[in-house]
Motif scaffolding. Structure first.
Motif, PDB file in Angstrom:
ATOM      1  N   GLY A 220      -8.385 -19.874 -95.126  1.00  0.00           N
ATOM      2  CA  GLY A 220      -6.956 -19.800 -94.807  1.00  0.00           C
ATOM      3  C   GLY A 220      -6.659 -19.041 -93.533  1.00  0.00           C
ATOM      4  O   GLY A 220      -5.555 -19.128 -93.003  1.00  0.00           O
ATOM      5  N   GLY A 221      -7.617 -18.299 -93.020  1.00  0.00           N
ATOM      6  CA  GLY A 221      -7.355 -17.588 -91.765  1.00  0.00           C
ATOM      7  C   GLY A 221      -8.378 -16.496 -91.508  1.00  0.00           C
ATOM      8  O   GLY A 221      -9.240 -16.208 -92.354  1.00  0.00           O
ATOM      9  N   TYR A 222      -8.252 -15.946 -90.313  1.00  0.00           N
ATOM     10  CA  TYR A 222      -9.161 -14.882 -89.849  1.00  0.00           C
ATOM     11  C   TYR A 222      -8.282 -13.702 -89.476  1.00  0.00           C
ATOM     12  O   TYR A 222      -7.369 -13.845 -88.663  1.00  0.00           O
ATOM     13  N   PHE A 223      -8.552 -12.527 -90.035  1.00  0.00           N
ATOM     14  CA  PHE A 223      -7.570 -11.452 -89.952  1.00  0.00           C
ATOM     15  C   PHE A 223      -8.171 -10.149 -89.455  1.00  0.00           C
ATOM     16  O   PHE A 223      -9.344  -9.847 -89.709  1.00  0.00           O
ATOM     17  N   GLU A 236      -1.065 -14.353-100.068  1.00  0.00           N
ATOM     18  CA  GLU A 236      -1.335 -15.478 -99.175  1.00  0.00           C
ATOM     19  C   GLU A 236      -2.829 -15.810 -99.180  1.00  0.00           C
ATOM     20  O   GLU A 236      -3.213 -16.961 -99.075  1.00  0.00           O
ATOM     21  N   LYS A 373     -14.870 -20.628 -86.071  1.00  0.00           N
ATOM     22  CA  LYS A 373     -13.422 -20.464 -86.118  1.00  0.00           C
ATOM     23  C   LYS A 373     -12.691 -21.693 -85.548  1.00  0.00           C
ATOM     24  O   LYS A 373     -11.578 -21.999 -85.961  1.00  0.00           O
TER      25      LYS A 373
ATOM     26  N   ALA B 126       5.828 -16.524 -96.441  1.00  0.00           N
ATOM     27  CA  ALA B 126       4.759 -16.379 -97.442  1.00  0.00           C
ATOM     28  C   ALA B 126       5.011 -17.290 -98.645  1.00  0.00           C
ATOM     29  O   ALA B 126       6.155 -17.663 -98.931  1.00  0.00           O
ATOM     30  N   THR B 144       2.638 -24.255 -97.978  1.00  0.00           N
ATOM     31  CA  THR B 144       1.855 -23.300 -97.186  1.00  0.00           C
ATOM     32  C   THR B 144       2.398 -23.315 -95.762  1.00  0.00           C
ATOM     33  O   THR B 144       2.190 -24.272 -95.017  1.00  0.00           O
ATOM     34  N   LEU B 146       2.640 -20.074 -93.897  1.00  0.00           N
ATOM     35  CA  LEU B 146       1.996 -18.983 -93.162  1.00  0.00           C
ATOM     36  C   LEU B 146       0.526 -19.357 -92.914  1.00  0.00           C
ATOM     37  O   LEU B 146      -0.052 -20.126 -93.664  1.00  0.00           O
ATOM     38  N   ASN B 147      -0.053 -18.781 -91.849  1.00  0.00           N
ATOM     39  CA  ASN B 147      -1.444 -19.037 -91.487  1.00  0.00           C
ATOM     40  C   ASN B 147      -1.708 -20.527 -91.283  1.00  0.00           C
ATOM     41  O   ASN B 147      -2.685 -21.086 -91.781  1.00  0.00           O
ATOM     42  N   PHE B 225      -1.798 -15.548 -83.927  1.00  0.00           N
ATOM     43  CA  PHE B 225      -2.646 -14.602 -84.665  1.00  0.00           C
ATOM     44  C   PHE B 225      -2.000 -14.215 -85.981  1.00  0.00           C
ATOM     45  O   PHE B 225      -2.629 -14.280 -87.031  1.00  0.00           O
ATOM     46  N   TYR B 226      -0.722 -13.811 -85.932  1.00  0.00           N
ATOM     47  CA  TYR B 226      -0.092 -13.267 -87.139  1.00  0.00           C
ATOM     48  C   TYR B 226       0.581 -14.329 -88.017  1.00  0.00           C
ATOM     49  O   TYR B 226       0.757 -14.118 -89.203  1.00  0.00           O
ATOM     50  N   GLY B 229      -2.710 -17.370 -88.337  1.00  0.00           N
ATOM     51  CA  GLY B 229      -3.964 -16.958 -88.979  1.00  0.00           C
ATOM     52  C   GLY B 229      -5.195 -17.223 -88.120  1.00  0.00           C
ATOM     53  O   GLY B 229      -6.293 -17.386 -88.653  1.00  0.00           O
ATOM     54  N   SER B 230      -5.026 -17.298 -86.797  1.00  0.00           N
ATOM     55  CA  SER B 230      -6.137 -17.597 -85.855  1.00  0.00           C
ATOM     56  C   SER B 230      -6.834 -18.899 -86.221  1.00  0.00           C
ATOM     57  O   SER B 230      -8.028 -19.054 -85.996  1.00  0.00           O
ATOM     58  N   LYS B 231      -6.096 -19.810 -86.773  1.00  0.00           N
ATOM     59  CA  LYS B 231      -6.724 -21.022 -87.316  1.00  0.00           C
ATOM     60  C   LYS B 231      -6.072 -22.254 -86.717  1.00  0.00           C
ATOM     61  O   LYS B 231      -5.070 -22.697 -87.239  1.00  0.00           O
TER      62      LYS B 231
END
Lengths: 375, 279
Positions: A220-223, A236, A373, B126, B144, B146-147, B225-226, B229-231
């Motif tokens: 779901g992501g990289y944090f 989340e 990533k 969220a 979904t 966020l991220n 990023f926030y 989600g860097s995705k």
């Protein structure tokens, strides 16, 4: 005439009293010696009031922290500063050898520290010693395993890194955005325990990459630090790779339904150690602070550090936290025989010290992480 | 022979000094740095193409490049389209006083840190947040947000939308009303008036608004990023990753130069299009 003289005298008296009142704080300040400034390079939290305030007050010192985010960042900050800039350096253990090789730290006098109080497993920590020469003293550590939302995943389900592939977690697995702990955990899942998940052959490294890529649909992501906190707290992310109780321990105190376990495949230990910066002139007070932090009182503080909790490497630290906060001792396994006791896990061969890759270039691991990533 | 006038030259000096000190100088340093090497976490001046070769031959660099370009373009288009009805209403249907208040209200979001606004979006988007609660009450979701790419887009629009509305409003407000009346008098429909009179007359402002949206979102780190989600990672995230690991500032400089070159190309092309005379 006499009234006038009296008025003048009263005025002078009042002016004198006011002047005295105003200068009294200055006089007080002048009488007290200026606090000694200790420049500390550390991860966030180590020079915050919950850790250092009592020592500062008792010893008339003032900590001036420079916080870094990662070992590379720490090395770069030292490299770019003149010798003697930092009196005390808190470093991850795997970077101590590099600090030493670059000549950034001073040899320490082992007789000054209570090594007898350390559990034997931590007395000769790899990289801290070269022969009889001591370069760094371990002050705390933490374990990285499977961190999960306990409303969604049971403890039994979380007892394997395979939990990250659980269909219940699709799109809800987060990564702490640093390749070493994540890829180390993948290496453990594939059975790379001997000698270490960071000392693996090229074939094993290829397999680690393949296995990691297969996790991508779950991610779901990289944090970063903050994102990891909020992701787990607001639900989340339902599981997180690359972290442990140093994150979930803080969230648990806030009532979040999260936990961390060391799975059957094993966990990774991060280790934080104090070194004395080369060129410092404050050896006595720095050594006194290190002794303070290794004392039962200091260990209780570091175990419960507000920024992120840690584990104690000393027997007296364990006894102290059991007396001061039995619930915390139970929660973090700082009880001999506890099923998540770090010493027990280490003896069972389930804990491996975080390290840099031994058979591959660090850049290869980093490059793969970037590829993963964007995959 | 043209006489050199000292007066305007003197007035240009502060701008030239400013640009030299804070733009040209650092830019040249960054270009030079891209050829340096890092040894033992210290940058060593050199003239070596290793960093360029390493970054430009990596698939993840180009993946991040195209993602960043796509997201910035999408943001510029969406921000322009979403902003236009609001700008049109502000420019043509409000009194001058009301318009001033509206512009003030559009500036107010900039009083709050962008990062704080993004954190507020984290709460709102969220799965357990208020938006999904509303959707849940209506029998939808949870979604979904966020991220994800959607989350990042919300962040980009938070950053650029007020600015685009302001630029578009100024541009539309300055259109000569006689042109619009002339179009009506000549029998143009509202749609024809909009497409053949208003939009061409406001073209410069509309394009400049879109260019600002592109530039700001192309270089933004916070939203992807926030909220994203860097995705996947964008170029700004790649810069952070590159500096974090091994302190490879020279390789980060390569990424930054590629970003600057792209922004120059896009900005010059857009400004050229904005001021191009119709044949």
């Amino acid at each position: 005439m006499s009234n006038s003289s009296l008025a003048l005298t009263r005025r002078k008296l009042l002016a004198g009293a006011a002047g005295l009142a105003l200068t009294t704080p200055m006089l007080n300040r002048a009488w007290a010696a200026e606090p000694t400034q200790i420049n500390m390079l550390a991860w966030y939290g180590h020079a915050e009031p919950d850790i250092v305030a009592e020592f500062e007050a008792a010893n008339n010192v003032k900590f001036v922290p420079k916080y870094y985010a990662g070992g590379d960042n720490m090395l770069a900050l030292i490299a770019q500063s003149p010798p003697g800039t930092y009196d005390l350096i808190l470093s991850d253990a795997e970077f101590v050898q590099q600090l030493n090789a670059a000549g950034y730290i001073e040899e320490m006098d082992a007789s000054l520290y209570p090594f007898d109080e350390f559990f034997p497993e931590y007395q000769n920590f790899p990289g801290h010693w070269t022969g009889d020469q001591l370069w760094s003293v371990m002050v705390r550590f933490g374990l990285l395993g499977v961190s999960y939302n306990s409303d969604v995943l049971s403890r039994a389900e979380a007892m394997s890194y395979n939990a990250f592939w659980n269909p219940k977690l699709t799109g809800k697995v987060g990564h702490f955005d640093w390749h070493l702990p994540n890829l180390g955990q993948m290496a453990l899942l594939l059975g790379n325990r001997n000698p270490s998940p960071f000392d693996i052959s090229q074939d094993a490294w290829d397999a680690v990459q393949e296995k990691t890529l297969s996790l991508k649909p779950q991610v779901g992501g990289y944090f970063d630090y903050g994102g990891t906190f909020s992701g787990l707290k607001n639900g989340e992310m339902l599981a997180m790779a690359g972290i442990g109780d140093w994150i979930t321990g803080v969230l648990q105190k806030d009532g979040a339904p999260v936990a961390s376990v060391i799975p059957e495949e094993g966990g990774i230990q991060f280790t934080e150690s104090y070194s004395i910066g080369k060129g410092t002139s404050k050896h006595d007070i720095v050594n006194k602070f290190i002794q303070y932090m290794l004392s039962p009182e200091g260990q209780v503080k570091t175990i419960q550090m507000a920024a992120y909790p840690g584990l104690s490497p000393t027997k007296s630290g364990w006894k102290a936290i059991q007396a001061a906060n039995p619930a915390e001792a139970e929660r973090s396994g700082l009880i001999e025989g506890h099923d998540q006791s770090p010493v027990k896990l280490l003896k069972e061969g389930r804990i491996f010290f975080r390290d840099i890759p031994r058979q591959q270039n660090l850049e290869d691991w980093n490059d793969f992480w970037s590829e993963y990533k964007t995959a | 022979m043209r006489k050199l006038s000292l007066y305007p030259f003197v007035w240009r000096i502060p701008l030239m000094v400013w640009q030299g000190l804070f733009f040209v100088g650092p830019l040249l340093l960054m270009v030079a740095m891209s050829f340096w090497l890092v040894q033992n976490y210290r940058m060593q001046p050199d003239f070596n193409f290793t960093n360029w070769e390493r970054m430009l031959t990596r698939g993840y660099f180009w993946d991040a490049y195209w993602v960043t370009l796509w997201r910035a373009s999408l943001t510029a288009v969406l921000a322009s389209l979403i902003a236009f009805p609001a700008s049109y209403g502000l420019a043509f249907h409000l009194s001058a006083t009301a318009r001033r208040w509206a512009i003030f209200c559009l500036i107010v979001p900039f009083f709050t840190s962008y990062l704080v606004r993004i954190y507020a979006w984290q709460v709102l988007l969220a799965e357990s947040g208020p938006l999904n609660a509303l959707f849940g009450n209506a029998g939808f979701g949870p979604f979904t947000m966020l991220n994800s790419g959607f989350g990042a887009l919300v962040g980009y629009l938070t950053l650029v939308l007020p600015l685009v509305v302001i630029l578009q409003t100024f541009s539309l407000s300055s259109i000569d009303r006689n042109l619009i009346e002339a179009a009506w008098n000549l029998g143009a429909s509202p749609r024809e008036t909009l497409l053949r009179v208003i939009v061409p007359a406001a073209k410069v402002g509309l394009i400049i608004g879109a260019v600002f949206a592109f530039i700001l979102s192309f270089g933004d780190f916070v939203a992807p990023f926030y909220l994203g989600g860097s995705k996947p990672p964008t170029l700004s995230i790649l810069i952070i990753d590159t500096t974090k690991s091994g302190q490879q500032w020279p390789r980060a400089a390569v990424v930054a130069i590629m970003m600057i070159v792209t922004l120059f190309v896009v900005a010059f092309a857009a400004v050229g299009a904005a001021y191009r005379k119709r044949k």
